[in-house]
Design a protein around this motif. Structure first.
Motif, short mmCIF file in Angstrom:
data_model
loop_
_atom_site.label_atom_id
_atom_site.label_comp_id
_atom_site.label_asym_id
_atom_site.label_seq_id
_atom_site.Cartn_x
_atom_site.Cartn_y
_atom_site.Cartn_z
N CYS A 1 0.84 -1.21 0.00
CA CYS A 1 0.00 0.00 0.00
C CYS A 1 0.87 1.25 0.00
CB CYS A 1 -0.93 0.01 1.21
SG CYS A 1 -2.28 -1.18 1.10
N GLY A 2 1.94 1.23 0.78
CA GLY A 2 2.84 2.37 0.82
C GLY A 2 3.51 2.65 -0.51
N ILE A 3 3.84 1.59 -1.22
CA ILE A 3 4.46 1.74 -2.54
C ILE A 3 3.44 2.28 -3.55
CG2 ILE A 3 5.42 0.44 -4.50
CD1 ILE A 3 6.66 -1.46 -2.32
N MET A 4 2.24 1.75 -3.49
CA MET A 4 1.21 2.14 -4.46
C MET A 4 0.60 3.51 -4.13
SD MET A 4 1.39 -0.28 -6.51
CE MET A 4 0.12 -0.95 -7.53
N ASP A 5 0.72 3.93 -2.88
CA ASP A 5 0.13 5.20 -2.43
C ASP A 5 1.19 6.02 -1.70
OD1 ASP A 5 -1.55 7.23 -1.56
OD2 ASP A 5 -2.44 6.02 0.05
N PRO A 6 2.20 6.52 -2.43
CA PRO A 6 3.28 7.26 -1.76
C PRO A 6 2.82 8.56 -1.10
CG PRO A 6 3.50 7.40 -4.15
CD PRO A 6 2.39 6.44 -3.87
N ALA A 7 1.71 9.14 -1.55
CA ALA A 7 1.19 10.36 -0.94
C ALA A 7 0.36 10.06 0.31
CB ALA A 7 0.35 11.14 -1.95
N ASN A 8 0.19 8.77 0.62
CA ASN A 8 -0.55 8.31 1.80
C ASN A 8 -1.97 8.88 1.85
OD1 ASN A 8 -0.79 6.70 4.06
ND2 ASN A 8 -0.08 8.28 5.45
#
Length: 134
Positions: A71-78
């Motif tokens: 999830c962190g990789i796919m959503d770097p803007a969190n």
């Protein structure tokens, strides 16, 4: 054309999920690379037996921390969500072929991290259950 014996053998292997079992065991062996591979395989088979008897999660390469990292990789803007395309890509990277085409949030193209992890874990647990249900 195959013989009846070959068809019976193929059906037996399919019924007992032998190919899936061997694939999972080989993947885990190569991932962990234990000093004593035979003992490791025995331990994994014992864990699988316990999971079958108790309904607990069976041996698997991925856990919640791995899914959180994805999830962190796919959503770097969190933003706490990923697009449907990212959802499909991430599940495919995990080796998941049977993808839910309508996960929660698809209509808005915002799949929450929770939905992604739930979907992934359900399939990973199902696929790691390389035994016929009792």
């Amino acid at each position: 054309m195959s013989t009846q014996r070959e068809r019976d053998a193929k059906e037996y292997l399919k019924k007992h999920k032998i190919f899936e079992l061997m694939d999972n065991m080989t993947s885990m062996l190569l991932f962990y690379r234990p000093e004593n591979p035979k003992e490791f395989l025995i331990e994994q088979l014992e864990l699988l037996k316990v999971s079958r008897e108790s309904g607990m999660r069976g041996p698997n390469l991925f856990d919640n921390s791995n899914l959180t990292a994805i999830c962190g990789i796919m959503d770097p803007a969190n933003q706490k969500y990923i697009s449907f395309a990212q959802y499909k890509q991430a599940l495919t990277m995990l080796g998941i072929k049977d993808i839910n085409e309508n996960p929660e949030g698809r209509a808005e193209d915002k799949i929450s991290h929770k939905s992604f992890k739930t979907e992934a874990m359900e399939v990973l647990m199902r696929d790691s259950a390389t035994y016929a249900k009792l």
